[in-house]
Design a protein around this motif. Sequence first.
Motif, PDB file in Angstrom:
ATOM      1  N   ASN A  18      47.602  84.998  32.708  1.00  0.00           N
ATOM      2  CA  ASN A  18      46.869  86.185  32.274  1.00  0.00           C
ATOM      3  C   ASN A  18      47.279  86.586  30.856  1.00  0.00           C
ATOM      4  N   ILE A  19      48.587  86.589  30.612  1.00  0.00           N
ATOM      5  CA  ILE A  19      49.098  86.987  29.292  1.00  0.00           C
ATOM      6  C   ILE A  19      48.757  85.925  28.240  1.00  0.00           C
ATOM      7  N   GLY A  20      49.053  84.663  28.559  1.00  0.00           N
ATOM      8  CA  GLY A  20      48.800  83.590  27.597  1.00  0.00           C
ATOM      9  C   GLY A  20      47.330  83.430  27.272  1.00  0.00           C
ATOM     10  N   CYS A  21      46.504  83.382  28.318  1.00  0.00           N
ATOM     11  CA  CYS A  21      45.068  83.176  28.104  1.00  0.00           C
ATOM     12  C   CYS A  21      44.419  84.414  27.501  1.00  0.00           C
ATOM     13  N   SER A  26      41.510  86.424  22.883  1.00  0.00           N
ATOM     14  CA  SER A  26      41.429  87.383  21.769  1.00  0.00           C
ATOM     15  C   SER A  26      41.300  86.636  20.440  1.00  0.00           C
ATOM     16  N   ALA A  27      42.061  85.548  20.314  1.00  0.00           N
ATOM     17  CA  ALA A  27      41.973  84.727  19.096  1.00  0.00           C
ATOM     18  C   ALA A  27      40.590  84.108  18.972  1.00  0.00           C
ATOM     19  N   MET A 126      56.807  84.728  23.869  1.00  0.00           N
ATOM     20  CA  MET A 126      57.318  86.104  23.794  1.00  0.00           C
ATOM     21  C   MET A 126      57.801  86.579  25.163  1.00  0.00           C
ATOM     22  N   LEU A 127      57.104  86.119  26.203  1.00  0.00           N
ATOM     23  CA  LEU A 127      57.456  86.504  27.573  1.00  0.00           C
ATOM     24  C   LEU A 127      58.772  85.868  28.015  1.00  0.00           C
ATOM     25  N   THR A 128      59.011  84.642  27.564  1.00  0.00           N
ATOM     26  CA  THR A 128      60.154  83.864  28.053  1.00  0.00           C
ATOM     27  C   THR A 128      61.317  83.788  27.058  1.00  0.00           C
ATOM     28  N   GLY A 129      61.043  84.089  25.795  1.00  0.00           N
ATOM     29  CA  GLY A 129      62.062  83.882  24.765  1.00  0.00           C
ATOM     30  C   GLY A 129      62.146  82.444  24.297  1.00  0.00           C
ATOM     31  N   TRP A 130      61.196  81.603  24.722  1.00  0.00           N
ATOM     32  CA  TRP A 130      61.158  80.206  24.299  1.00  0.00           C
ATOM     33  C   TRP A 130      60.292  80.044  23.052  1.00  0.00           C
ATOM     34  N   ARG A 131      60.628  79.067  22.246  1.00  0.00           N
ATOM     35  CA  ARG A 131      59.768  78.704  21.107  1.00  0.00           C
ATOM     36  C   ARG A 131      58.846  77.580  21.570  1.00  0.00           C
ATOM     37  N   LEU A 132      57.564  77.878  21.648  1.00  0.00           N
ATOM     38  CA  LEU A 132      56.570  76.928  22.159  1.00  0.00           C
ATOM     39  C   LEU A 132      55.487  76.710  21.108  1.00  0.00           C
TER      40      LEU A 132
END
Length: 198
Positions: A18-21, A26-27, A126-132
Amino acid sequence: MSPHPSDIQLDALREVANIGCGHAISALARLVGGRTVNLSVPRAILADATEVADLLGGGEASVVAAKLGMVGPLQGLLLLVLPSEDSAALESLLLRRHDAPLEERESALSETANIVASACLSAIGMLTGWRLLPTVPVLQRGAAGPLLQRAVSETQGDGRVVALETRFDSVGIPAVSGQVLLLLERESSRALLQRLGV
């Protein structure tokens, strides 16, 4: 994660989708002139290639897919998938013309997929703190079945992946609809759920 994710785990994965998509769409909305783009409630399932193709309307459905890998702790594929007619409509919207050569249309679609995937993975980061980050998109045209068979086998050799799926459709003429699919390796799904504390 057990062989079959629990309801709580699926809820957590749906929220990730939901957050990612949401950020991805929006983009996309900005790219097509700020028109409204509606998003369906995301789904999270453990699926094989046939079940993933069914999400796209069946194995015979004619689609255009931009496929991107993921760089970072999360492993899998992100696909922006559109029915062939919707892909042509989106290409016309992006280029503001109907008669662009194929090379220009494919370049516009690839760049769109890159922006959409970057927005999606950035939000999950941003949710996980990972750089993706996404890899360079690869465009594929054809029947959904064989296309998804290849994508699923790339993601998980034994043929079952965690699929996060969201549909979108734009308001206006021409209408454009499609899907964002995240296919995650099951080990990555476990790591993601662990990161989220689920």
